[in-house]
Every structure is written in C-alpha cells, then in structure tokens.
Write a protein that holds these residues in place. Sequence first.
Motif, PDB file in Angstrom:
ATOM      1  N   SER A  23       0.688  -1.029   0.056  1.00  0.00           N
ATOM      2  CA  SER A  23      -0.215   0.071  -0.080  1.00  0.00           C
ATOM      3  C   SER A  23       0.769   1.218  -0.010  1.00  0.00           C
ATOM      4  CB  SER A  23      -0.773   0.039   1.482  1.00  0.00           C
ATOM      5  OG  SER A  23      -1.799  -1.041   1.161  1.00  0.00           O
ATOM      6  N   MET A  72       2.563   1.562  -3.411  1.00  0.00           N
ATOM      7  CA  MET A  72       1.348   2.162  -4.375  1.00  0.00           C
ATOM      8  C   MET A  72       1.187   3.525  -4.347  1.00  0.00           C
ATOM      9  SD  MET A  72      -1.116  -0.732  -4.973  1.00  0.00           S
ATOM     10  CE  MET A  72      -1.263  -1.464  -3.403  1.00  0.00           C
ATOM     11  N   LEU A  73       1.125   3.930  -2.943  1.00  0.00           N
ATOM     12  CA  LEU A  73       1.013   5.485  -2.658  1.00  0.00           C
ATOM     13  C   LEU A  73       2.009   6.307  -3.207  1.00  0.00           C
ATOM     14  CD1 LEU A  73      -0.725   5.493   0.828  1.00  0.00           C
ATOM     15  CD2 LEU A  73      -1.780   6.209  -1.369  1.00  0.00           C
ATOM     16  N   GLN A  87       3.097  14.011 -14.097  1.00  0.00           N
ATOM     17  CA  GLN A  87       2.193  14.208 -14.928  1.00  0.00           C
ATOM     18  C   GLN A  87       1.705  15.801 -14.846  1.00  0.00           C
ATOM     19  OE1 GLN A  87       1.791  12.049 -17.409  1.00  0.00           O
ATOM     20  NE2 GLN A  87      -0.241  12.053 -17.146  1.00  0.00           N
ATOM     21  N   VAL A  92       4.188   5.692  -5.635  1.00  0.00           N
ATOM     22  CA  VAL A  92       4.450   5.849  -7.019  1.00  0.00           C
ATOM     23  C   VAL A  92       3.187   6.650  -7.465  1.00  0.00           C
ATOM     24  CG1 VAL A  92       3.821   4.092  -9.162  1.00  0.00           C
ATOM     25  CG2 VAL A  92       5.315   3.389  -7.113  1.00  0.00           C
ATOM     26  N   LEU A  93       2.045   6.635  -6.866  1.00  0.00           N
ATOM     27  CA  LEU A  93       1.029   7.543  -7.276  1.00  0.00           C
ATOM     28  C   LEU A  93       1.294   9.027  -7.251  1.00  0.00           C
ATOM     29  CD1 LEU A  93      -2.087   8.109  -8.162  1.00  0.00           C
ATOM     30  CD2 LEU A  93      -2.662   7.710  -5.788  1.00  0.00           C
ATOM     31  N   ALA A  94       2.005   9.182  -5.869  1.00  0.00           N
ATOM     32  CA  ALA A  94       2.204  10.493  -5.671  1.00  0.00           C
ATOM     33  C   ALA A  94       3.581  10.995  -6.662  1.00  0.00           C
ATOM     34  CB  ALA A  94       3.056  10.677  -4.335  1.00  0.00           C
ATOM     35  N   TRP A  95       4.396   9.964  -6.980  1.00  0.00           N
ATOM     36  CA  TRP A  95       5.492  10.544  -8.017  1.00  0.00           C
ATOM     37  C   TRP A  95       4.901  10.420  -9.673  1.00  0.00           C
ATOM     38  CZ3 TRP A  95       6.596   7.797 -12.223  1.00  0.00           C
ATOM     39  CH2 TRP A  95       7.465   7.926 -13.144  1.00  0.00           C
ATOM     40  N   TYR A  96       4.091   9.689  -9.668  1.00  0.00           N
ATOM     41  CA  TYR A  96       3.297   9.806 -11.000  1.00  0.00           C
ATOM     42  C   TYR A  96       2.495  11.123 -11.230  1.00  0.00           C
ATOM     43  CZ  TYR A  96       1.023   8.591 -15.392  1.00  0.00           C
ATOM     44  OH  TYR A  96       0.562   8.512 -16.694  1.00  0.00           O
ATOM     45  N   SER A  97       1.892  11.554 -10.215  1.00  0.00           N
ATOM     46  CA  SER A  97       1.057  12.535 -10.324  1.00  0.00           C
ATOM     47  C   SER A  97       1.692  13.983 -10.369  1.00  0.00           C
ATOM     48  CB  SER A  97       0.078  12.717  -8.910  1.00  0.00           C
ATOM     49  OG  SER A  97      -0.876  11.991  -8.722  1.00  0.00           O
ATOM     50  N   HIS A  98       3.067  13.733  -9.874  1.00  0.00           N
ATOM     51  CA  HIS A  98       3.965  15.069  -9.889  1.00  0.00           C
ATOM     52  C   HIS A  98       4.554  14.962 -10.980  1.00  0.00           C
ATOM     53  CE1 HIS A  98       6.901  17.956  -8.447  1.00  0.00           C
ATOM     54  NE2 HIS A  98       7.981  17.300  -9.026  1.00  0.00           N
TER      55      HIS A  98
END
Length: 66
Positions: free
Chosen positions: A26, A29-30, A40, A32-38
């Motif tokens: 978890s 994944m959080l 994008q 990775v989500l934070a990195w990907y959002s940054h």
Amino acid sequence: MHFQSWAEFWAMGGYGLFVWLSFGSSYVMLAVLAWYSHYQHKQFKRQLSAKLDREKRIKQYQEQAQ
C-alpha cells in the motif's frame, strides 16, 4: 490488540507476513501514485507552455503578414 513482545507484534498472530506485505505494498503504491501525479503535473505545465509559445508565434507571424 495488546502484544506481549515485539516478536508477537511482528508475527501478528501468525498473519504477520500478510499484514506487513499489505502495508508495504500500500505504501509503495501510494508513493508511486504521488510520484506519477507530480510527473504528470510537470508534463502538463511543459505542454501548456509549449502550446502558449506556439500560439504567440502564430499571432506574431499573422501580425507581420498584414
């Protein structure tokens, strides 16, 4: 829930592997989500800047052509 020792805490009544893997996955994944959002967001700002520059050049060219 009360544990008598740290070993019992880590073992989680025999379910420690599943508990800690779920927590770990978890958090991964959080992250990775934070990195990907940054990533994008930065990509969107670059694309927007390029589009605005392109529109500015087109407008300048149209003004020179008149």
